[in-house]
Write an enzyme that holds these catalytic residues in place. Structure first.
Site, short mmCIF file in Angstrom:
data_model
loop_
_atom_site.label_atom_id
_atom_site.label_comp_id
_atom_site.label_asym_id
_atom_site.label_seq_id
_atom_site.Cartn_x
_atom_site.Cartn_y
_atom_site.Cartn_z
N SER A 149 0.86 -1.19 0.00
CA SER A 149 0.00 0.00 0.00
C SER A 149 0.89 1.23 0.00
CB SER A 149 -0.85 0.02 1.28
OG SER A 149 -1.50 1.26 1.42
N TYR A 162 -1.61 -1.25 10.73
CA TYR A 162 -1.70 -1.49 9.27
C TYR A 162 -0.45 -0.94 8.57
CZ TYR A 162 -3.58 -1.46 4.51
OH TYR A 162 -3.77 -1.66 3.15
P1 NDP Z 1 -11.11 -6.52 0.45
O1 NDP Z 1 -11.48 -6.40 1.90
O2 NDP Z 1 -12.11 -6.16 -0.58
O3 NDP Z 1 -10.59 -8.01 0.17
C1 NDP Z 1 -9.65 -8.63 1.01
C2 NDP Z 1 -9.49 -10.07 0.58
O4 NDP Z 1 -8.56 -10.69 1.46
C3 NDP Z 1 -10.79 -10.84 0.67
O5 NDP Z 1 -10.93 -11.64 -0.48
C4 NDP Z 1 -10.61 -11.70 1.91
O6 NDP Z 1 -11.33 -12.92 1.75
C5 NDP Z 1 -9.10 -11.93 1.91
N1 NDP Z 1 -8.57 -12.27 3.23
C6 NDP Z 1 -8.63 -11.54 4.37
N2 NDP Z 1 -8.07 -12.22 5.38
C7 NDP Z 1 -7.65 -13.41 4.87
C8 NDP Z 1 -7.02 -14.55 5.41
N3 NDP Z 1 -6.69 -14.61 6.71
N4 NDP Z 1 -6.74 -15.59 4.59
C9 NDP Z 1 -7.06 -15.54 3.29
N5 NDP Z 1 -7.67 -14.50 2.71
C10 NDP Z 1 -7.97 -13.45 3.50
O7 NDP Z 1 -9.79 -5.64 0.28
P2 NDP Z 1 -9.04 -5.07 -1.01
O8 NDP Z 1 -9.34 -5.88 -2.19
O9 NDP Z 1 -9.25 -3.62 -1.04
O10 NDP Z 1 -7.52 -5.28 -0.55
C11 NDP Z 1 -6.65 -6.26 -1.10
C12 NDP Z 1 -5.23 -5.89 -0.72
O11 NDP Z 1 -4.92 -4.60 -1.20
C13 NDP Z 1 -4.97 -5.86 0.80
O12 NDP Z 1 -3.70 -6.42 1.05
C14 NDP Z 1 -4.96 -4.37 1.11
O13 NDP Z 1 -4.16 -4.08 2.24
C15 NDP Z 1 -4.38 -3.80 -0.16
N6 NDP Z 1 -4.70 -2.41 -0.42
C16 NDP Z 1 -6.00 -1.97 -0.46
C17 NDP Z 1 -6.26 -0.64 -0.70
C18 NDP Z 1 -7.66 -0.10 -0.70
O14 NDP Z 1 -7.82 1.14 -0.56
N7 NDP Z 1 -8.69 -0.91 -0.89
C19 NDP Z 1 -5.18 0.33 -0.94
C20 NDP Z 1 -3.86 -0.25 -0.91
C21 NDP Z 1 -3.64 -1.56 -0.66
P3 NDP Z 1 -11.99 -13.74 2.97
O15 NDP Z 1 -12.52 -12.72 3.93
O16 NDP Z 1 -13.02 -14.59 2.32
O17 NDP Z 1 -10.88 -14.56 3.52
#
Ligand code: NDP
Length: 243
Positions: A149, A162
């Site tokens: 990020s 975070y």
């Molecule tokens: P979402 O919350 O939309 O999606 C997160 C995903 O991670 C879900 O599919 C969730 O699936 C999965 N996840 C969470 N915990 C676990 C776990 N313990 N094991 C396996 N899967 C897991 O977030 P984003 O798509 O926005 O974020 C994706 C990445 O991008 C993250 O790393 C975030 O830090 C990063 N990011 C996001 C930004 C934003 O503004 N959105 C900006 C910069 C970086 P499930 O709950 O089914 O396990």
């Protein structure tokens, strides 16, 4: 949609994308499938992974669903074992799964929330690399792309856990990139700004100006289709207009 010569650059390759049930991970998985890769979709919630698989199938791509909690080493080892038995190789690993954690000053943060954030965003990446890099070495090379990020480069008041996880992920990525260069494995990190997903309410931001999941997927596609002699080790992705 049928694969064409121009979009089949990854035909024969296996890609694992963590957190691919929604948001950025789902967009990355769909993009890699569109490029011809067989994509292994993983996350904790099977229904959301199946929804991504259905989207990919409708567009003519191929994917497999494997439930996996990246904070649990046994779960990640089981994922690697399934991938090994099914495909016996991995070319691309996208460590995308991540959580934000509660907001507020660090001195008021509950220790279990600290653990959840660090265990998902940093330890989970270590577990996935530990379990899948040997398979990647057997495939004689590949790409690891860690979704960090812009917060991994800046202070985030009221989000210190975070921020720490993403600063840590950047340091991990730069270091492992040097460890794996000789094995023809290119480790890259992408640092997106605020992206329009369910991750956070992003209060007060204009969602139309924010980055979209497809923008991050595009950066991943650029990385995995580079010529073999070069690699973009880091991409910082910003919205053109401030949201
Ligand atoms: P979402 O919350 O939309 O999606 C997160 C995903 O991670 C879900 O599919 C969730 O699936 C999965 N996840 C969470 N915990 C676990 C776990 N313990 N094991 C396996 N899967 C897991 O977030 P984003 O798509 O926005 O974020 C994706 C990445 O991008 C993250 O790393 C975030 O830090 C990063 N990011 C996001 C930004 C934003 O503004 N959105 C900006 C910069 C970086 P499930 O709950 O089914 O396990």
């Amino acid at each position: 949609m049928t694969q064409t010569a121009s979009n089949a650059a990854l035909t024969g390759q296996v890609a694992v994308v963590t957190g691919s049930g929604r948001g950025i991970g789902a967009a990355i998985a769909a993009s890699l499938a569109n490029l011809g890769a067989r994509v292994v979709l993983c996350g904790r919630s099977r229904p959301s992974l199946e929804a991504t698989a259905e989207t990919i199938q409708k567009r003519g791509g191929q994917s497999s669903v494997i439930e996996c909690d990246v904070t649990n080493l046994h779960s990640v080892e089981a994922l690697a074992d399934r991938v090994d038995r099914t495909f016996s190789k991995v070319h691309i690993l996208v460590n995308n799964a991540g959580i934000g954690g509660a907001g507020g000053p660090l001195h008021m943060l509950a220790p279990d929330v600290w653990d959840q954030v660090l265990n998902t965003n940093l330890r989970g990446v270590y577990y996935c690399m530990r379990s899948l890099v040997p398979l990647m070495m057997r495939s004689q090379g590949g790409h690891i792309i860690n979704i960090s990020s812009i917060v991994g480069k800046n202070p985030l008041p009221n989000g210190a856990a975070y921020a720490a996880s993403k600063w840590g992920l950047n340091g991990l990525s730069y270091s492992v990139a040097e460890e794996l260069r000789g094995s023809n494995i290119r480790v890259s990190v992408i640092c997106p700004g605020s992206t329009h997903t369910e991750f956070s309410p992003h209060a007060g931001m204009n969602t139309e100006r924010m980055l979209q999941p497809s923008d991050v997927a595009h950066a991943v596609a650029m990385i995995v289709t580079q010529a073999p002699q070069s690699f973009a080790s880091e991409i910082v992705l910003r919205p053109t207009q401030k949201p």
